[in-house]
Motif scaffolding. Structure first.
Motif, PDB file in Angstrom:
ATOM      1  N   LYS A  32     -19.332   1.156   1.595  1.00 46.64           N
ATOM      2  CA  LYS A  32     -19.427  -0.285   1.769  1.00 46.64           C
ATOM      3  C   LYS A  32     -19.741  -0.822   0.288  1.00 46.64           C
ATOM      4  O   LYS A  32     -19.456  -2.122   0.211  1.00 46.64           O
ATOM      5  N   ARG A  33     -19.863  -0.229  -0.888  1.00 46.23           N
ATOM      6  CA  ARG A  33     -19.806  -1.005  -2.021  1.00 46.23           C
ATOM      7  C   ARG A  33     -18.362  -0.871  -2.764  1.00 46.23           C
ATOM      8  O   ARG A  33     -18.514  -1.268  -4.093  1.00 46.23           O
ATOM      9  N   SER A  34     -17.636  -0.460  -1.855  1.00 44.68           N
ATOM     10  CA  SER A  34     -16.173  -0.239  -2.884  1.00 44.68           C
ATOM     11  C   SER A  34     -15.549  -1.390  -2.928  1.00 44.68           C
ATOM     12  O   SER A  34     -16.044  -2.504  -2.176  1.00 44.68           O
ATOM     13  N   SER A  35     -14.311  -1.550  -3.255  1.00 44.90           N
ATOM     14  CA  SER A  35     -13.533  -2.676  -3.403  1.00 44.90           C
ATOM     15  C   SER A  35     -12.910  -3.129  -2.137  1.00 44.90           C
ATOM     16  O   SER A  35     -12.742  -2.325  -1.141  1.00 44.90           O
ATOM     17  N   PHE A  36     -12.781  -4.534  -1.889  1.00 45.87           N
ATOM     18  CA  PHE A  36     -12.436  -5.061  -0.589  1.00 45.87           C
ATOM     19  C   PHE A  36     -10.943  -4.471  -0.112  1.00 45.87           C
ATOM     20  O   PHE A  36     -10.583  -4.238   0.764  1.00 45.87           O
ATOM     21  N   VAL A  37     -10.134  -4.173  -1.141  1.00 43.87           N
ATOM     22  CA  VAL A  37      -8.697  -3.707  -1.200  1.00 43.87           C
ATOM     23  C   VAL A  37      -8.713  -2.262  -0.552  1.00 43.87           C
ATOM     24  O   VAL A  37      -8.151  -2.007   0.280  1.00 43.87           O
ATOM     25  N   VAL A  38      -9.813  -1.256  -1.236  1.00 44.67           N
ATOM     26  CA  VAL A  38      -9.951  -0.024  -0.609  1.00 44.67           C
ATOM     27  C   VAL A  38     -10.414  -0.126   0.526  1.00 44.67           C
ATOM     28  O   VAL A  38      -9.628   0.684   1.571  1.00 44.67           O
ATOM     29  N   GLN A  39     -11.206  -0.791   1.212  1.00 44.32           N
ATOM     30  CA  GLN A  39     -11.768  -1.078   2.468  1.00 44.32           C
ATOM     31  C   GLN A  39     -10.625  -1.431   3.579  1.00 44.32           C
ATOM     32  O   GLN A  39     -10.375  -0.616   4.638  1.00 44.32           O
ATOM     33  N   LEU A  40      -9.898  -2.257   3.030  1.00 48.23           N
ATOM     34  CA  LEU A  40      -8.610  -2.682   4.078  1.00 48.23           C
ATOM     35  C   LEU A  40      -7.668  -1.648   3.991  1.00 48.23           C
ATOM     36  O   LEU A  40      -7.218  -1.451   5.267  1.00 48.23           O
ATOM     37  N   MET A  41      -7.445  -1.124   3.023  1.00 50.02           N
ATOM     38  CA  MET A  41      -6.307   0.138   3.203  1.00 50.02           C
ATOM     39  C   MET A  41      -6.902   1.141   3.943  1.00 50.02           C
ATOM     40  O   MET A  41      -6.222   1.847   4.835  1.00 50.02           O
TER      41      MET A  41
END
Length: 379
Positions: A32-41
């Motif tokens: 949850k604290r990672s980049s939005f790009v990583v979460q979307l991927m």
């Protein structure tokens, strides 16, 4: 394909989707604290794995040939890779937009201007929602800038008011003190001469205190009007007659003009103060021998218009917007008299009557117009 087979296929696909979705949610929670790009991927990867897993489970049960299964995995791999690339591009675009919005919010917090969509330097957002949010931030920035400017003007007006009130109070107090000391020391041959002067100074102080009290009632919202039908001709003619000796002392031609049968619903005491302040303001700044005309007429919408016009040379255009500010005085001779409260009181009283007061320059002078609402009737 029979119903039984369809049910089996659906259950297999559902099982794979549920398992993959649960694992994807757990992974999102851990990241949850990672980049939005990583979460979307990760979301895109979960969708791909869910589809591929369901298809694999069904294909295995349907005994699909290894060759066909290999083709399916190849197609799925290519489609999955393209989906992940698109998710990464979309994520980076959304992250860029969020950074622009964060930067705009930071500028807003520092009191700086926020670029609008019409500005050449304004960033272009990828979605309508981000564009709308950026536009709202820009509009909020403009409103905050206007509010800060208004607050600065109010603060400047307050300081000017305190300075002028202190000066105007000090002058009569110093005079009263000097006369009292002279009387106390017995240095006056004719003490009776000092008593009227002291009374005049006390009256002046009392007038300033009354103005401050009236202004405080206006600003605090405690001004209460005792509305009743008021014949404007009677009210204005009494005011003109009351200021007649003051005008004559300066050789001014103070006159009444206009309709004589107009009645409004108003507070006679407060409305008389409005007219009196405007007339006194004109008297203070009119040169000797010039005319001052007080007129009243019915407006097209049924309201009443009270005008006070003089020939005092007008008001500088850059000062017109400030003449109703409490405590403000222009450097020009044509500035509000007293402590700068008279016109502020006029505006407050007229606003309490749900009316409006405006000022404009006319040839050789200026005119104050008091516009009262649609309560006027002819009698």
């Amino acid at each position: 394909m029979t119903t039984e087979v369809l049910v089996i296929v659906a259950l297999n696909a559902l099982a794979c989707a549920v398992v993959t979705g649960a694992l994807g949610l757990l992974a999102l929670r851990m990241m949850k604290r990672s980049s939005f790009v990583v979460q979307l991927m990760l979301v895109a990867l979960a969708a791909i794995v869910s589809v591929v897993g369901g298809m694999s489970a069904v294909a295995t049960q349907m005994y699909v040939s290894p060759h066909d299964l290999g083709v399916f995995y190849s197609v799925a791999a290519v489609a999955g890779l393209v989906s992940l690339v698109m998710a990464a591009i979309l994520g980076r675009t959304l992250v860029r937009d969020s950074r622009h919005l964060r930067s705009a919010a930071e500028r807003l917090g520092r009191g700086e201007a926020v670029a609008t969509a019409d500005d050449a330097v304004a960033p272009r957002h990828s979605t309508t929602e981000f564009s709308d949010l950026a536009g709202e931030l820009a509009a909020t920035g403009a409103r905050l800038a206007e509010s800060r400017a208004r607050e600065r003007r109010v603060e400047e007006s307050r300081r000017e008011l305190i300075a002028w009130i202190s000066h105007d109070l000090r002058t009569p107090l110093a005079g009263i003190r000097a006369m009292a000391e002279a009387l106390e020391d017995g240095m006056v041959e004719d003490p009776a001469r000092y008593y009227p002067r002291m009374r005049d100074q006390v009256d002046r102080l009392s007038g300033m205190v009354d103005d401050l009290f009236e202004l405080s009632r206006i600003h605090s919202g405690t001004l209460r009007l005792a509305l009743e039908p008021v014949a404007l001709y009677d009210l204005i003619s009494d005011t003109v007659a009351g200021f007649g000796p003051v005008a004559q002392a300066k050789s001014l031609d103070l006159r009444f003009a206009g309709e004589t049968g107009l009645t409004v619903l108003a507070d006679p005491r407060e409305l008389s103060r409005v007219v009196g302040n405007l007339v006194m303001n004109a008297i203070q700044h009119s040169p000797s021998g010039s005319p001052i005309t007080v007129s009243v007429s019915e407006r097209g919408d049924g309201g009443a218009l009270i005008s006070v016009e003089d020939a005092a040379g007008g008001i500088p255009e850059q000062d017109i917007a400030r003449v109703f500010e409490a405590g403000w005085r222009a450097s020009e001779p044509r500035s509000p008299g007293g402590a700068g409260l008279g016109l502020a009181i006029v505006q407050g009283i007229v606003a309490a009557h749900q009316g409006e007061v405006v000022v404009q320059n006319v040839p050789n002078g200026c005119r104050f117009d008091v516009l009262l609402p649609r309560r006027a009737v002819a009698v």
